[in-house]
Design a protein around this motif. Structure first.
Motif, PDB file in Angstrom:
ATOM      1  N   ASN A 168     -13.582   8.993 -10.864  1.00  0.00           N
ATOM      2  CA  ASN A 168     -13.030   9.566 -12.106  1.00  0.00           C
ATOM      3  C   ASN A 168     -12.263  10.869 -11.937  1.00  0.00           C
ATOM      4  N   ARG A 169     -11.703  11.078 -10.765  1.00  0.00           N
ATOM      5  CA  ARG A 169     -10.950  12.326 -10.592  1.00  0.00           C
ATOM      6  C   ARG A 169      -9.453  12.068 -10.479  1.00  0.00           C
ATOM      7  N   ASN A 170      -9.077  10.804 -10.383  1.00  0.00           N
ATOM      8  CA  ASN A 170      -7.656  10.464 -10.279  1.00  0.00           C
ATOM      9  C   ASN A 170      -6.989  11.243  -9.122  1.00  0.00           C
ATOM     10  N   THR A 171      -7.663  11.215  -7.962  1.00  0.00           N
ATOM     11  CA  THR A 171      -7.176  11.979  -6.802  1.00  0.00           C
ATOM     12  C   THR A 171      -5.922  11.326  -6.195  1.00  0.00           C
ATOM     13  N   LYS A 172      -4.913  12.143  -5.982  1.00  0.00           N
ATOM     14  CA  LYS A 172      -3.660  11.621  -5.433  1.00  0.00           C
ATOM     15  C   LYS A 172      -3.486  12.100  -3.990  1.00  0.00           C
ATOM     16  N   VAL A 173      -3.476  11.142  -3.078  1.00  0.00           N
ATOM     17  CA  VAL A 173      -3.409  11.468  -1.647  1.00  0.00           C
ATOM     18  C   VAL A 173      -2.129  10.901  -1.045  1.00  0.00           C
ATOM     19  N   ALA A 174      -1.320  11.762  -0.443  1.00  0.00           N
ATOM     20  CA  ALA A 174      -0.065  11.297   0.167  1.00  0.00           C
ATOM     21  C   ALA A 174      -0.161  11.347   1.685  1.00  0.00           C
ATOM     22  N   LEU A 175       0.360  10.325   2.341  1.00  0.00           N
ATOM     23  CA  LEU A 175       0.453  10.336   3.805  1.00  0.00           C
ATOM     24  C   LEU A 175       1.915  10.505   4.187  1.00  0.00           C
ATOM     25  N   VAL A 176       2.168  11.499   5.027  1.00  0.00           N
ATOM     26  CA  VAL A 176       3.538  11.751   5.453  1.00  0.00           C
ATOM     27  C   VAL A 176       3.579  11.789   6.978  1.00  0.00           C
ATOM     28  N   GLY A 177       4.770  11.596   7.514  1.00  0.00           N
ATOM     29  CA  GLY A 177       4.905  11.633   8.970  1.00  0.00           C
ATOM     30  C   GLY A 177       6.092  10.784   9.395  1.00  0.00           C
ATOM     31  N   PRO A 178       6.415  10.834  10.679  1.00  0.00           N
ATOM     32  CA  PRO A 178       7.587  10.104  11.165  1.00  0.00           C
ATOM     33  C   PRO A 178       7.474   8.588  10.939  1.00  0.00           C
ATOM     34  N   VAL A 181       4.702   5.626  12.741  1.00  0.00           N
ATOM     35  CA  VAL A 181       3.454   6.158  13.310  1.00  0.00           C
ATOM     36  C   VAL A 181       2.218   5.400  12.832  1.00  0.00           C
ATOM     37  N   GLY A 182       2.345   4.746  11.660  1.00  0.00           N
ATOM     38  CA  GLY A 182       1.189   3.990  11.160  1.00  0.00           C
ATOM     39  C   GLY A 182       0.687   4.472   9.801  1.00  0.00           C
ATOM     40  N   LYS A 183       1.558   5.075   9.022  1.00  0.00           N
ATOM     41  CA  LYS A 183       1.150   5.581   7.701  1.00  0.00           C
ATOM     42  C   LYS A 183       0.704   4.445   6.786  1.00  0.00           C
ATOM     43  N   THR A 184       1.547   3.422   6.702  1.00  0.00           N
ATOM     44  CA  THR A 184       1.252   2.321   5.780  1.00  0.00           C
ATOM     45  C   THR A 184      -0.033   1.604   6.204  1.00  0.00           C
ATOM     46  N   THR A 185      -0.177   1.366   7.506  1.00  0.00           N
ATOM     47  CA  THR A 185      -1.384   0.713   8.017  1.00  0.00           C
ATOM     48  C   THR A 185      -2.622   1.544   7.692  1.00  0.00           C
ATOM     49  N   CYS A 186      -2.485   2.834   7.842  1.00  0.00           N
ATOM     50  CA  CYS A 186      -3.612   3.727   7.589  1.00  0.00           C
ATOM     51  C   CYS A 186      -3.974   3.719   6.100  1.00  0.00           C
ATOM     52  N   ILE A 187      -2.979   3.715   5.247  1.00  0.00           N
ATOM     53  CA  ILE A 187      -3.246   3.650   3.805  1.00  0.00           C
ATOM     54  C   ILE A 187      -3.974   2.346   3.484  1.00  0.00           C
ATOM     55  N   ASP A 208      10.203   5.009  -2.002  1.00  0.00           N
ATOM     56  CA  ASP A 208      11.316   4.493  -1.201  1.00  0.00           C
ATOM     57  C   ASP A 208      12.517   5.387  -1.471  1.00  0.00           C
ATOM     58  N   THR A 209      12.653   6.435  -0.647  1.00  0.00           N
ATOM     59  CA  THR A 209      13.678   7.439  -0.953  1.00  0.00           C
ATOM     60  C   THR A 209      15.109   6.916  -0.826  1.00  0.00           C
ATOM     61  N   TYR A 210      15.289   5.862  -0.063  1.00  0.00           N
ATOM     62  CA  TYR A 210      16.674   5.400   0.152  1.00  0.00           C
ATOM     63  C   TYR A 210      16.917   3.967  -0.255  1.00  0.00           C
ATOM     64  N   ARG A 211      16.023   3.450  -1.093  1.00  0.00           N
ATOM     65  CA  ARG A 211      16.167   2.068  -1.541  1.00  0.00           C
ATOM     66  C   ARG A 211      16.371   1.135  -0.353  1.00  0.00           C
ATOM     67  N   ASP A 254       2.492   6.365  -0.343  1.00  0.00           N
ATOM     68  CA  ASP A 254       3.066   6.048   0.969  1.00  0.00           C
ATOM     69  C   ASP A 254       4.547   6.421   0.924  1.00  0.00           C
ATOM     70  N   THR A 255       5.059   6.883   2.048  1.00  0.00           N
ATOM     71  CA  THR A 255       6.467   7.289   2.050  1.00  0.00           C
ATOM     72  C   THR A 255       7.291   6.418   2.998  1.00  0.00           C
ATOM     73  N   VAL A 256       8.440   5.989   2.516  1.00  0.00           N
ATOM     74  CA  VAL A 256       9.372   5.206   3.331  1.00  0.00           C
ATOM     75  C   VAL A 256      10.711   5.917   3.240  1.00  0.00           C
TER      76      VAL A 256
END
Ligand SMILES: Nc1nc2c(ncn2[C@@H]2O[C@H](COP(=O)(O)OP(=O)(O)O)[C@@H](O)[C@H]2O)c(=O)[nH]1
Ligand SMILES: [Mg+2]
Length: 365
Positions: A168-178, A181-187, A208-211, A254-256
Motif C-alpha cells: 500500500n505504498r505505491n512505491t515506484k522503482v526505476a532501473l537505469v543503465g546502459p 546490461v540486463g535491466k528488463t530481465t532484472c525487472i 520508450d524514449t525514442y519510439r 524500465d527504460t529503453v
C-alpha cells in the motif's frame, strides 16, 4: 520445487495449461519458441518452463502463520540463498578454529597478499589499504586467520542496501543503465518475486524514449506473468500511468532508449523519472565490464540520481574486484547480483560478508 514444461501453439494456451496443472501460484522460470521440431510437425510452438513450490500447493490450515502485511522482499531472497550461504565455505571463524601459534608477518607474506588482491583486480590503492590493515594484527594471529581478517576488512568497506517494499505504498522503482546490461530481465525477476512470493500488486511501465518499439520483451513477459504493463512515450504520459497504477504496491519503471553516451538522452530519461516522482532509482551495470567502463557509466548516470547498484551477469564474470572498486569509488551501496537469464531464480541478495567472500574467492556460491 516441482518443475514442468508446457508446450502449446500460443503463449496464452501454454499458460492456461500451466495454470490448470500447477495452479495460480506457479512461477514461470523461462519461455522459448520452438521452431522446426518434428514432434510438432514443424509448427511454431511456445514453451513455458514453470515451477511450483510444494509448500505453496499445501492446503492452508488455521495453524498457518498469519499473513504479514509489510513484507520485506529481501528477507525472502535471503532465505532462498541462505541454504547455499550456510553450506559453503562462508562459516564464520569459530573460536576453536583460531590457530594459536602466531608469528610475525614478513614483507614477502604481505607482498603475496597484495599480489593476490591485485590478481582479483582490486584497485592497487585499495589493495594496499587492505594489506596495511593486516599489519594491525601482526603477531596476534596465525596465518590461517589472516585471510579471514582480510575478508572481514573487505566486508567493512563494501556498502550494501536492502530492497524493501511495503504494501500500500505505491512505491515506484526505476532501473537505469546502459543498453543490454540486463535491466528488463532484472525487472522481470523482481516483479515475479514480488508478485508470487510477497503477494504484492505489481505494475510495469516501460519508457520508450525514442519510439523504438523495443518493448516486446517486457510485453511478452507481462502477458505470461499476468503483470500489468503500460508504455510511456512522453514524460507527460507518466502522471496518468502512475494514476492508473495507483492501487499497485510496487511499480517498476524500465527504460529503453538509444545510446546513453549522449547527455541529452539521459536528460530525457530524467524528465520521465521526475514526472513519475520515482522513489528509488537503481543503476544496473554488468559485472563483466572493465573498471574504466563502470566508472564512466557511474559518472554519466549521476544525473539520474541513483541510490544503489545491481551488478548483472555475475555468472559471466571472471573476477569480482570491480564490485569492490566501484562501490568504494562512488560510495555506492550494492543491492543485488544477478547470475543468469532464468526468471526469477537468477538473482542474489547480498550483504557485505557475502560480497567480500565472493570477491576474495573469485566465485559465486
Ligand atoms: N548470463 C547472464 N545474462 C543475463 C543476465 N541478465 C540478463 N542477461 C541477458 O542479457 C541480455 C540483455 O538483457 P536485457 O534485460 O534485455 O537488458 P537491457 O537492455 O538492459 O534491458 C539478455 O539476453 C538477457 O537474457 C545475467 O545475470 N546473466
Ligand atoms: Mg531492456
Amino acid at each position: 520445487m516441482q518443475i514442468k514444461k508446457f508446450v502449446a501453439p500460443t503463449l496464452r494456451e501454454a499458460k492456461e495449461q500451466m495454470k490448470n496443472e500447477l495452479g495460480g501460484d506457479a512461477i514461470i522460470l523461462g519461455t522459448r519458441v520452438i521452431e522446426n521440431d518434428r514432434r510438432f510437425n514443424f509448427r511454431k510452438m511456445f514453451e513455458i518452463t514453470a515451477g511450483v513450490d510444494e509448500e505453496i500447493k499445501k492446503t492452508p490450515s488455521f495453524d498457518d502463520e498469519p499473513v504479514i502485511e509489510n513484507v520485506d522482499i529481501d528477507v525472502e531472497l535471503s532465505r532462498l540463498t541462505q541454504k547455499i550461504f550456510e553450506s559453503k565455505e562462508n562459516k564464520k571463524v569459530a573460536a576453536e578454529d583460531v590457530v594459536t601459534e602466531t608469528r610475525k608477518l614478513t614483507k614477502t607474506q604481505l607482498d603475496e597478499y597484495l599480489e593476490k588482491l591485485l590478481d582479483l583486480e582490486i584497485n592497487r590503492q585499495l589493495a594496499k589499504e587492505l594489506v596495511e590493515q593486516l599489519k594491525n594484527y601482526d603477531g596476534l594471529l596465525g596465518e590461517a586467520n589472516l585471510e579471514n581478517y582480510l575478508i572481514a576488512g573487505m566486508a567493512s568497506m563494501i556498502p550494501t542496501k536492502e530492497f524493501k517494499v511495503k504494501k500500500n505504498r505505491n512505491t515506484k522503482v526505476a532501473l537505469v543503465g546502459p543498453t543490454g546490461v540486463g535491466k528488463t530481465t532484472c525487472i522481470a525477476k523482481l516483479a515475479v518475486i514480488s508478485k508470487i512470493i510477497h503477494k504484492l500488486k505489481v505494475g510495469l511501465i516501460s519508457i520508450d524514449t525514442y519510439r523504438l518499439g523495443a518493448i516486446d520483451q517486457l510485453r511478452i513477459f507481462s502477458e505470461i506473468s499476468d503483470i500489468e504493463m503500460s508504455v510511456a512515450y512522453e514524460p507527460s504520459d507518466m502522471p496518468k500511468l502512475i494514476k492508473k497504477f495507483k492501487d499497485k504496491d510496487l511499480i517498476f519503471i524500465d527504460t529503453v532508449g538509444r545510446s546513453q553516451k549522449n547527455r541529452e538522452n539521459l536528460n530525457k530519461i530524467k524528465e520521465y523519472l521526475d514526472a513519475a516522482e520515482v522513489d528509488e532509482t537503481i543503476l544496473v551495470v554488468s559485472a563483466t565490464s572493465s573498471m574504466r567502463t563502470l566508472s564512466d557509466v557511474a559518472e554519466r548516470f549521476k544525473v539520474l540520481d541513483y541510490g544503489s547498484v545491481i551488478f548483472s551477469k555475475a555468472d559471466e564474470a571472471v573476477t569480482y574486484g570491480n564490485i569492490f572498486n566501484l562501490a568504494n569509488k562512488f560510495n555506492l551501496p550494492v543491492m543485488f547480483l544477478t547470475n543468469g537469464q532464468v526468471i526469477p531464480d537468477d538473482i542474489l541478495s547480498v550483504n557485505p560478508e557475502y560480497l567480500a567472500n565472493v570477491i576474495y574467492k573469485g566465485k559465486l556460491y
